[in-house]
Design a protein around this motif. Structure first.
Motif, short mmCIF file in Angstrom:
data_model
loop_
_atom_site.label_atom_id
_atom_site.label_comp_id
_atom_site.label_asym_id
_atom_site.label_seq_id
_atom_site.Cartn_x
_atom_site.Cartn_y
_atom_site.Cartn_z
N SER A 280 0.84 -1.20 0.00
CA SER A 280 0.00 0.00 0.00
C SER A 280 0.87 1.25 0.00
O SER A 280 0.57 2.23 -0.67
N LYS B 30 0.99 4.13 -2.95
CA LYS B 30 0.85 5.53 -2.57
C LYS B 30 2.02 6.37 -3.14
O LYS B 30 1.83 7.46 -3.66
N THR C 144 1.76 9.45 -5.68
CA THR C 144 2.30 10.76 -5.32
C THR C 144 3.20 11.29 -6.42
O THR C 144 3.11 12.45 -6.83
#
Ligand SMILES: *[C@@H]1O[C@H](CO)[C@@H](O)[C@H](O)[C@H]1NC(C)=O
Ligand SMILES: *[C@@H]1O[C@H](CO)[C@@H](O)[C@H](O)[C@H]1NC(C)=O
Ligand SMILES: *[C@@H]1O[C@H](CO)[C@@H](O)[C@H](O)[C@H]1NC(C)=O
Length: 496
Positions: free
Chosen positions: A110, A114, A118
């Protein structure tokens, strides 16, 4: 000739139309377009084997680790191959049970997703690089850079690693490979902060080929986050979970076993490294940007085969070798906003031979650089936009009503209790590519054990981000070739 071909086609068509009746007994195929057989007991056995793995690489077996390669500067075989190991070989035995191992893998995953989102967000919102960068800072702190920092509990996103030589004389290091990033780096003396690694920390003072990059060099300017100190280029790479590496951006000689070496490869010499990649010394970027190793050595192609992460086997990362002839091929392309990721042309997916009702636009990059689907070796579980995931899950659940379901696990919402089975027949899941080819996944690449007691989950997950990602669970046991010269990616099952 033409006649023979014609007759062959007729025969083939005839045989195909009869095949379910004529051949079903003899063939007992493990995988067809509708269903596939999952070896439940075999998968469970692997979950036990991986836990009993000792960190078997702590004493590198490679003889000649310290040997200087006998090649002249920058002489590299036209194609070459390096051994690739799954992460647990560095970490073996550190988890109390398979469930704990899976939870840590999925938490790491995860954080990984992410970090990718980003990076993409910065690219599509067009944040100017110079805005991010404090120039001429005396001391760099990670917060000087723009990537958001959140809790840093992750243990690293690296899943597969290889062994390469750095410096002259060359020292060998375990390095994570990553198609989702470009910047190569390794931990470097003197350490402000270095995490534990298997090999001794690289010492630039002991290498005659180490050379810092100036701030005006193209390599420095190509960094997403850089700073300048005393006209020397500093890099930072941050990962979404608060882990990062900061240090001097330099050039070094990188050597590849007996295949030769390349001089002046831009690589980060990380003096402050937080959080990630426990075990490995650093990372080799295989992304599509100019700073990746693949770009720097001008590779026309590279390929890897990711062995099952619960296995002790190794496989290879290859450069410039031909793709297997049976490969299923799809176009790859770049997002005009970010050149790191390998976007793949996908028209849809099928479950149990049924094409899912997913609008093809879900897999396309839009004008603003959002959307699309990338192939990535560092993400474990394939992420699909919620609408696509729901279609996949609902169809899969519909076709597995005969299997005992059980509660979800971490990011998985579709799990089964297969403790009383040795094998089960499950619907085949396939990607449908631009150009009409389809890639049917082996069942162990989408129904995976999450403990050693027989709980298996559908290993796909929804994402609210616009980007979808084909992860390494779905690529296990498959040789994935990135043909950079022809902008194609190809998948070849059982070619590890
Ligand atoms: C900056 O560079 C000069 C000349 O190369 C050197 O004497 C000085 O020690 C350097 N300063 C720092 C902080 O590295
Ligand atoms: C699942 O099955 C139900 C009932 O048979 C049906 O109404 C529904 O359309 C099916 N959904 C999918 C996604 O196949
Ligand atoms: C799975 O099923 C078995 C019986 O087949 C049962 O004994 C076991 O408790 C079940 N496990 C879970 C987690 O539900």
């Amino acid at each position: 000739m033409a006649d023979k071909f014609f007759i062959f086609c007729i025969f083939a068509a005839f045989a195909l139309s009869l095949s379910p009746f004529v051949f079903s007994r003899e063939l007992s195929l493990d995988t067809d377009s509708h269903s596939s057989v999952l070896d439940v007991s075999g998968s469970i056995r692997k979950t036990l084997d991986v836990l009993s793995l000792k960190s078997s690489v702590s004493k590198p077996s490679d003889q000649g680790d310290e040997k200087t390669t006998s090649f002249s500067p920058s002489s590299l075989a036209s194609s070459f191959s390096l051994e690739l190991h799954p992460r647990e070989l560095l970490h073996g035995g550190s988890h109390k049970d398979y469930r704990a191992l899976m939870l840590s893998r999925l938490a790491r995953d995860s954080a990984r997703v992410k970090a990718i989102n980003t990076k993409l967000q910065f690219a599509v919102t067009g944040t100017d690089k110079s805005d991010l960068v404090p120039m001429d800072t005396e001391m760099l702190h990670p917060q000087d850079f723009s990537t958001p920092v959140t809790s840093g509990t992750s243990q690293g996103s690296g899943e597969y690693f290889l062994r390469v030589g750095i410096g002259r004389p060359s020292k060998m290091f375990y390095m994570v490979i990553d198609t989702g990033s470009d910047v190569n780096w390794l931990q470097c003396k003197p350490c402000d902060d270095c995490y534990q690694q298997v090999d001794p920390i690289f010492d630039p003072a002991a290498s005659s080929s180490f050379s810092r990059l100036g701030c005006q060099t193209p390599q420095c300017r190509n960094l997403d986050a850089f700073a300048c100190r005393n006209d020397s280029c500093l890099y930072q790479v941050s990962y979404g979970d608060g882990s990062y590496t900061v240090g001097d951006f330099a050039t070094e000689t990188v050597s590849f076993g007996n295949s030769g070496s390349v001089d002046n490869v831009a690589i980060g010499c990380g003096h402050d490294n937080e959080g990630l990649f426990v075990g490995a010394a650093g990372l080799i970027g295989l992304g599509g940007g100019p700073l990746s190793l693949t770009s720097q050595i001008k590779a026309s192609s590279f390929s890897y085969c990711l062995v099952n992460r619960d296995s002790v086997d190794s496989s290879t990362l290859e450069f410039n070798s031909a793709r297997p002839s049976d490969a299923v091929t799809a176009p790859i392309f770049k997002n005009s906003k970010v050149d790191t990721f390998y976007y793949v042309g996908i028209t849809g997916m099928s479950v149990g031979g049924e094409k899912l009702a997913i609008p093809p636009s879900i897999f396309e990059v839009d004008g603003s650089g959002k959307g699309g689907i990338i192939v990535d070796c560092g993400t474990a579980v394939t992420r699909l936009q919620t609408q696509a995931y729901n279609a996949l899950r609902d169809t899969f659940v519909n076709l597995t009503k005969d299997l005992p379901s059980t509660s979800g696990f971490a990011l998985f919402d579709t799990c089964y209790n297969l403790s009383s089975r040795t094998s089960v027949r499950v619907p085949t899941v396939a990607f449908l590519f631009d150009g009409g080819k389809s890639l049917a996944l082996p069942p162990s690449n989408y129904l995976i054990p999450v403990d050693s007691a027989g709980t298996f989950c559908l290993a796909f997950a929804p994402t609210t981000a616009s980007l979808s990602i084909i992860g390494n669970v779905q690529q296990q046991g498959t040789r994935v070739t990135y043909d950079l010269a022809n902008s194609q990616v190809s998948f070849s099952s059982h070619k590890c």
